[in-house]
Design a protein around this motif. Structure first.
Motif, PDB file in Angstrom:
ATOM      1  N   HIS A  74      -2.161  -3.797 -12.842  1.00 27.24           N
ATOM      2  CA  HIS A  74      -2.536  -3.138 -13.107  1.00 27.24           C
ATOM      3  C   HIS A  74      -3.134  -1.883 -13.316  1.00 27.24           C
ATOM      4  CE1 HIS A  74      -4.766  -7.524 -12.782  1.00 27.24           C
ATOM      5  NE2 HIS A  74      -4.190  -7.328 -14.148  1.00 27.24           N
ATOM      6  N   LEU A  75      -2.683  -0.995 -12.151  1.00 29.31           N
ATOM      7  CA  LEU A  75      -1.917   0.123 -12.361  1.00 29.31           C
ATOM      8  C   LEU A  75      -0.841   1.039 -13.420  1.00 29.31           C
ATOM      9  CD1 LEU A  75      -2.174   0.730  -8.520  1.00 29.31           C
ATOM     10  CD2 LEU A  75      -4.567   0.710 -10.180  1.00 29.31           C
ATOM     11  N   SER A  76       0.060   0.103 -13.491  1.00 29.29           N
ATOM     12  CA  SER A  76       1.049   0.741 -14.910  1.00 29.29           C
ATOM     13  C   SER A  76       0.762   0.214 -16.022  1.00 29.29           C
ATOM     14  CB  SER A  76       1.995  -0.172 -14.295  1.00 29.29           C
ATOM     15  OG  SER A  76       3.144   0.219 -15.746  1.00 29.29           O
ATOM     16  N   PRO A  77       0.994   1.614 -16.880  1.00 30.86           N
ATOM     17  CA  PRO A  77      -0.199   1.426 -18.264  1.00 30.86           C
ATOM     18  C   PRO A  77       1.157   0.960 -19.374  1.00 30.86           C
ATOM     19  CG  PRO A  77       1.194   3.762 -17.055  1.00 30.86           C
ATOM     20  CD  PRO A  77       1.343   2.526 -16.781  1.00 30.86           C
ATOM     21  N   ALA A  78       2.124   0.426 -18.657  1.00 32.67           N
ATOM     22  CA  ALA A  78       2.602  -0.694 -19.220  1.00 32.67           C
ATOM     23  C   ALA A  78       2.210  -2.022 -19.145  1.00 32.67           C
ATOM     24  CB  ALA A  78       4.260  -0.946 -19.230  1.00 32.67           C
TER      25      ALA A  78
END
Length: 336
Positions: A74-78
């Motif tokens: 969930h840390l990735s912007p995508a």
């Protein structure tokens, strides 16, 4: 004949027709009240906003994370948005026997660290009070160097002292008679089992913490009039009775404050445990502080939601201790 001109100030206009003079005076009174009360709040407003951002926002974010399924993807912007999972983390945590074992170890270790620190620091503070001024100052400065030592440095030094095969403590114990301490200390590993590891951890924490208590008690003792102790000696009171009837009541607010601070500090011990254990293969040596790190950063995969839930539990424990302290202070009238 000279005529004097009447000067009217704009601040106090003459009441016109239909205007109540009492209403004008009331408006001026209200304005003066607002102007008198506004500056203090305006001055502290930036500090309050800063504290809210620094303190309250991380706590709110921690609670929010604990109520969501929040992992590394969930840390990735995508990546997807964290899923709301209600109180699932808390239910899993409170139904896990391992958590209760870690909580028990945390409370027991904290009680031992705080108790030994308070007793030793108080005794050393009383001793410093009885020493000559110059010698007391030298000893106090030397002790404060231990208190000011970074936690990482102190932990590394104690780890070297207790290293199996090369540690000074192991060699000293091995050189003692077998009938006194037994044998086989040279290769003994202090960092595998909970009892031995927590013993070293308590030693490190007490070594670093008691100077603060001792110096605080010394400062408090200097504020107590010496006539009270002289009167107690004339009445036949010994050292223990003088401490119980004079020192403890006079320094109760100081002892209460130091006790609460020590509990808060010792509940959050992490660096010392991390350095001493070096690797956490045995879950029996976990404390809550490390359990937060293990779940939030060291698990596979890291579970930020579960780590945040454990952190919320620890925060609640600290708030309970703080609330109890404030309740005692309010009862004693010492917050006024």
């Amino acid at each position: 004949m000279a005529q004097t001109a009447e000067v009217t100030t704009p601040a106090d206009p003459a009441p016109g027709p239909g205007r109540d003079p009492k209403a004008g005076r009331a408006d001026h009174s209200l304005l003066r009240t607002i102007l008198k009360k506004t500056p203090p709040y305006a001055l502290i407003a930036p500090a309050l906003i800063f504290l809210a951002v620094i303190l309250l926002w991380p706590i709110a974010q921690m609670v929010w994370n604990s109520l969501h399924g929040y992992t590394i993807r969930h840390l990735s912007p995508a990546g997807p948005d964290p899923e709301w999972n209600d109180f699932e983390h808390y239910i899993r945590l409170l139904s896990d026997p391992g958590f209760w074992s870690i909580l028990r170890n945390t409370v027991l270790v904290c009680v031992l660290m705080v108790g030994i620190t308070m007793v030793l620091g108080t005794l050393v503070g009383i001793l410093l009070h009885k020493l000559p001024q110059w010698f007391s100052t030298v000893v106090a400065v030397g002790m404060m160097l231990a208190w000011a030592t970074p936690a990482m440095s102190a932990s590394l030094v104690f780890r070297w002292l207790f290293l199996p095969g090369r540690g000074l403590v192991n060699h000293v114990l091995e050189s003692l008679p077998d009938w006194l301490v037994g044998s086989g200390w040279t290769d003994y590993n202090w960092f595998l089992e909970p009892l031995s590891l927590f013993s070293v951890l308590i030693t490190v924490i007490v070594w670093q913490s008691f100077p603060f208590v001792a110096v605080s008690v010394l400062a408090g003792l200097k504020s107590i009039p010496n006539e009270l102790y002289e009167a107690a000696r004339m009445d036949g009171a010994g050292g223990w009775r003088s401490f119980w009837n004079i020192t403890l009541p006079m320094l109760r607010p100081l002892f209460s404050l130091i006790l609460v601070l020590q509990i808060i500090w010792d509940l959050r011990v992490f660096t010392q445990l991390y350095v001493l254990a070096n690797s956490f293969q045995n879950k029996d040596v976990y404390l809550l502080s490390y359990y937060i790190y293990q779940q939030g950063f060291n698990a596979s995969p890291p579970n930020y939601g579960m780590g945040s839930a454990i952190a919320v539990v620890m925060t609640v424990m600290i708030l309970i201790v703080t609330a109890y302290y404030l309740r005692i202070m309010i009862r004693q009238g010492e917050t006024r």
